[in-house]
Structures are given as C-alpha cells and as structure tokens.
Design an enzyme around this catalytic site. Structure first.
Site, mmCIF file in Angstrom:
data_model
loop_
_atom_site.group_PDB
_atom_site.id
_atom_site.type_symbol
_atom_site.label_atom_id
_atom_site.label_comp_id
_atom_site.label_asym_id
_atom_site.label_seq_id
_atom_site.Cartn_x
_atom_site.Cartn_y
_atom_site.Cartn_z
ATOM 1 N N GLY A 31 0.809 -1.210 0.000
ATOM 2 C CA GLY A 31 0.000 0.000 0.000
ATOM 3 C C GLY A 31 0.840 1.257 0.000
ATOM 4 N N TYR A 32 0.185 2.381 0.218
ATOM 5 C CA TYR A 32 0.777 3.720 0.094
ATOM 6 C C TYR A 32 1.485 3.816 -1.261
ATOM 7 C CZ TYR A 32 1.675 8.277 2.028
ATOM 8 O OH TYR A 32 1.641 9.625 2.259
ATOM 9 N N HIS A 37 5.038 1.697 -8.077
ATOM 10 C CA HIS A 37 3.919 0.763 -8.218
ATOM 11 C C HIS A 37 3.183 0.994 -9.534
ATOM 12 C CE1 HIS A 37 4.147 0.872 -3.632
ATOM 13 N NE2 HIS A 37 4.448 -0.373 -3.965
ATOM 14 N N GLY A 147 9.191 -5.169 -8.277
ATOM 15 C CA GLY A 147 10.104 -4.110 -8.668
ATOM 16 C C GLY A 147 11.551 -4.475 -8.371
ATOM 17 N N LYS A 149 13.640 -2.590 -7.197
ATOM 18 C CA LYS A 149 14.090 -1.843 -6.024
ATOM 19 C C LYS A 149 14.412 -2.781 -4.858
ATOM 20 C CE LYS A 149 13.345 0.809 -2.191
ATOM 21 N NZ LYS A 149 12.837 0.428 -0.858
ATOM 22 N N ARG A 187 8.671 4.389 2.575
ATOM 23 C CA ARG A 187 9.460 4.858 3.723
ATOM 24 C C ARG A 187 10.133 6.200 3.464
ATOM 25 N NH1 ARG A 187 10.218 -0.925 4.552
ATOM 26 N NH2 ARG A 187 9.508 -1.479 6.655
#
Length: 280
Positions: A31-32, A37, A147, A149, A187
């Site tokens: 989420g967030y 995304h 991803g 990342k 984050r």
C-alpha cells in the site's frame, strides 16, 4: 474498479476469471502506492487481461522493534490511485482475513533469503514467502510483477515459486526514482528535508561504481570500495551492507559481469532503513 476485502470473494472471482480464459496479472504491494507501483501496474496491463493489485501491510515481515505501527497507510489514497491507474481489482484484506485466529503455518525459502537483508532481519523473508504463497492461492495469478528496487525479495519469491511448483510467472520491473535520484519507497515519507538531502547520496554512490565499470574496471573489491567510500562521507548514513551479487540468484560475485551483476546496498539514514541497487 472492483474493490474486494474478503479472501473468499477474491478467490471466487479469480476462479471465475480463469474459467473465462482471462490472464490475471498481479501486483502485490504494502500500500501507500507511488510511481514505482504505477510502473508495475502498467507492465501488468501490457501482459494481462485483468490486473489485480493488493494492498496489505504484512505483520509477519516486521520484527518487534521495527516500524509496523508507523508504516504509512492511506486507504482512500490507494483507492484513488488505483482508479486513476485503471486497475481492474483492488484487493484490500484485513489482517484477520489473511491470518485468522489459529493460523500457524509458514513458508520459507532458505538459500536466496539467507543473506543480505536477512542477516539483520531474519524474520523478513519467512513473512514474505508465507504471505505471497497465500496470495498466489487467493488471486490465482498467471503473472506477478515485482520491482527491482527490492531484488532479493523478487528472487526469493521466484525460487519459492520454482521449488513449490506454483503455476506463476515472475516478472521484474525497473527501479523508478524520484527527481533527486532516491528510489521510490513508502518509507521515503519518514525522511525530513535534511535526511532526504543526505539519502540521495546512496544513488550517487551507486552511480560512481557504475562509472568505474563503464570505464572497464571489473574488480569487485574496487567497485565496492568506491561505493562504500562515497556513502561513508555522509555522517548521517551508516552502512548495513554493500555487496556485488548475481541479479538472478543473489550469490556474491567475484568479478563484475555487466548485465548480470547488481551492487546492492542497505543503509541507515538516522533511524530510517533504506535499500537501493544498481545493475552494472
């Protein structure tokens, strides 16, 4: 866009879609949602008939003193984000749906998930594998998009899929960066102005390592020393690890192989843990 909170409802829809011959693309998230995304959603849309996004902050990925309670959550923001991205199904389960009373099973991958982040977070990949094994059985995807990342997570899940014969294809999309070079992450919201200024050094240090490789240097120790040196110039940053690994297996590389080797790093920026990597 269809919004689903129930495991049974999501599973029933997935079975129906598969019976209709639809290809399901799946983007699991905490989420967030952000631009990283969105890029994964767009990759899924290019390949699948129906795209499912899940938003679930997994308590089993967090240790006792980590940031589970603080991790950013915003249901309405994620709903609007997915509507604008033209997601077909948004799966928003509550914790008791995923881990009902009496839940006592775990899934773990013990090779690719044994180093790097697992050294300081030994619980993390067991939590990842347990959740994602459940999500694959609930969503029934044909393809799952991760991803770059967090490359260790992607390779750990890929190994779990291979070992346990999940009929799922794992795809990995490129890291998406903010204008200052910082890799997109929920984050990042923890960082104040001064921390963010220093955090972008992580990307700059990785670029210094890539410049050496582009100039013909293949010695792993030389590349890692360069990256570590640039990070260590910033007092606020404390290195957790800097390693050169094979991007498919996460095994340490003895020699840089362009297109195969990743430099992966994790640092503390004050109390905020950051991850980044770069393909050389």
């Amino acid at each position: 866009m269809q919004v689903i909170e129930s495991v049974n409802e999501m599973q029933s829809l997935a079975v129906k879609l598969r019976h209709q011959g639809k290809l399901i693309g799946f983007v699991p998230t905490s989420g967030y949602l952000h631009a990283g995304h969105l890029s994964l959603i767009q990759l899924a849309q290019d390949q699948a008939d129906v795209v499912v996004v899940s938003c679930f902050v997994n308590p089993k990925e967090f240790g006792a003193n980590e940031d589970f309670g603080r991790y950013p959550r915003d249901r309405e923001r994620d709903l609007q984000f997915c509507r604008e991205a033209k997601v077909d199904v948004l799966f928003l389960p509550k914790e008791e749906e995923i881990y009902p009373a009496g839940f006592s099973s775990t899934v773990n991958e013990e090779k690719r998930g044994s180093g790097l982040c697992a050294i300081s977070r030994p619980h993390y990949f067991k939590g990842v594998c347990t959740l994602h094994a459940k999500l694959f059985n609930i969503v029934r995807p044909d393809q799952v998009i991760y991803g770059r990342k967090d490359p260790q997570q992607a390779t750990v899940v890929a190994k779990m899929v291979e070992d346990l014969n999940f009929p799922v294809e794992i795809a990995v999309g490129p890291t998406v960066r903010e204008p200052d070079g910082l890799a997109c992450s929920a984050r990042n919201t923890y960082l104040n102005e001064f921390q963010r200024r220093d955090a972008r050094t992580l990307y700059q240090a990785l670029m210094k390592g890539k410049e050496l490789v582009d100039n013909g240097i293949r010695n792993v120790d030389r590349i890692l020393a360069e990256v570590t040196f640039h990070i260590s110039q910033i007092r606020r940053l404390r290195v957790i690890y800097v390693h050169a690994v094979n991007k498919h297996t996460m095994e340490f590389e003895r020699q840089i192989v362009p297109g195969q080797t990743l430099v992966v790093t994790s640092v503390w920026c004050d109390e905020v843990r950051l991850l980044d990597n770069m393909e050389l």
